[in-house]
Design an enzyme around this catalytic site. Structure first.
Site, PDB file in Angstrom:
ATOM      1  N   PHE A  24       0.850  -1.195   0.000  1.00 59.16           N
ATOM      2  CA  PHE A  24       0.000   0.000   0.000  1.00 59.16           C
ATOM      3  C   PHE A  24       0.885   1.245   0.000  1.00 59.16           C
ATOM      4  CE2 PHE A  24      -2.274   3.419   2.225  1.00 59.16           C
ATOM      5  CZ  PHE A  24      -3.404   3.505   1.403  1.00 59.16           C
ATOM      6  N   TYR A  26       0.945   5.510   0.097  1.00 59.42           N
ATOM      7  CA  TYR A  26       0.119   6.655   0.498  1.00 59.42           C
ATOM      8  C   TYR A  26       0.820   7.996   0.258  1.00 59.42           C
ATOM      9  CZ  TYR A  26       3.267   6.170   4.430  1.00 59.42           C
ATOM     10  OH  TYR A  26       4.410   6.057   5.191  1.00 59.42           O
ATOM     11  N   GLY A  27       2.090   7.967  -0.144  1.00 62.73           N
ATOM     12  CA  GLY A  27       2.850   9.205  -0.379  1.00 62.73           C
ATOM     13  C   GLY A  27       3.385   9.187  -1.802  1.00 62.73           C
ATOM     14  N   GLU A  99      13.061   3.747   0.488  1.00 60.99           N
ATOM     15  CA  GLU A  99      12.357   4.164   1.709  1.00 60.99           C
ATOM     16  C   GLU A  99      13.261   4.072   2.952  1.00 60.99           C
ATOM     17  OE1 GLU A  99       9.248   5.401   1.475  1.00 60.99           O
ATOM     18  OE2 GLU A  99       9.332   5.040  -0.682  1.00 60.99           O
TER      19      GLU A  99
HETATM   20  C1  SIN Z   1       4.567   5.816   0.647  1.00 67.50           C
HETATM   21  O1  SIN Z   1       4.474   6.554  -0.348  1.00 67.50           O
HETATM   22  O2  SIN Z   1       3.775   4.876   0.817  1.00 67.50           O
HETATM   23  C2  SIN Z   1       5.655   6.015   1.646  1.00 67.50           C
HETATM   24  C3  SIN Z   1       6.154   7.407   1.798  1.00 67.50           C
HETATM   25  C4  SIN Z   1       6.826   7.953   0.576  1.00 67.50           C
HETATM   26  O3  SIN Z   1       7.674   7.274  -0.019  1.00 67.50           O
HETATM   27  O4  SIN Z   1       6.541   9.100   0.194  1.00 67.50           O
END
Ligand code: SIN
Length: 188
Positions: A24, A26-27, A99
């Site tokens: 999943f 989210y960013g 990450e």
């Molecule tokens: C994500 O996008 O799920 C983690 C945070 C990011 O890499 O911006």
């Protein structure tokens, strides 16, 4: 906890033996899928909320002047919308590196828009990692983002790409859109 999470993530064995795993995002993982995936579906996670509370030393800032990027924070009743990717385990080497600044893989229930759900993974930066910045007002966060940049480019691009991606998904995120509004006002 150290901000470099590669070694910890490599020990995560919960999905060992699986041919594919749902991840999943989210960013930036919503709008920048720089990895191979088998399938991609809009999805959400329950009881988590997206917040620009994580410091970025390696993408949108530097160790001396970290930028601000998103993590997820536990909040009863909240729903965090994003994008889920079905990936093969080999892809984690790339993702763990991308990450590495504070994010740990966490097993999580992922609900797809169509109503079905699955156990998968999310990268989360918890408050105990040394790059965590914590809460600030949306206006302060916008000011911080406006002055930050790193090897992946201006911090404002991260925010604007994320806001656009959420709009494309048809999802409203008060926190993200409020920061976007403050950032735009700074340019006036
Ligand atoms: C994500 O996008 O799920 C983690 C945070 C990011 O890499 O911006």
């Amino acid at each position: 906890m150290t901000a470099d999470t590669i070694a910890i993530n490599q020990q995560m064995d919960q999905f060992d033996g699986h041919h594919s795993v749902w991840l999943f995002g989210y960013g930036s993982l919503i709008y920048k899928a720089d990895f191979p995936y088998l399938e991609r579906r809009p999805a959400s996670i329950a009881n988590w909320t997206r917040r620009f509370w994580q410091g970025s030393h390696d993408h949108r800032g530097t160790p001396d002047a970290p930028g601000r990027v998103v993590t997820i924070i536990e909040e009863a009743g909240a729903i965090c919308h994003g994008m889920a990717y079905l990936i093969t385990p080999e892809v984690f080497a790339h993702l763990d590196h991308r990450e590495k600044n504070g994010y740990l893989r966490l097993a999580i229930a992922i609900a797809f828009e169509e109503g079905d759900s699955v156990e998968g993974l999310v990268y989360i930066a918890t408050p105990d990692n040394t790059a965590f910045l914590g809460a600030a007002s949306e206006q302060e966060i916008a000011r911080h983002i406006a002055r930050s940049a790193g090897p992946s480019g201006p911090n404002s691009d991260y925010l604007n790409h994320l806001a656009s991606a959420l709009r494309e998904l048809g999802r409203h995120d008060q926190h993200v859109f409020e920061i976007e509004r403050h950032l735009a006002a700074l340019k006036d």
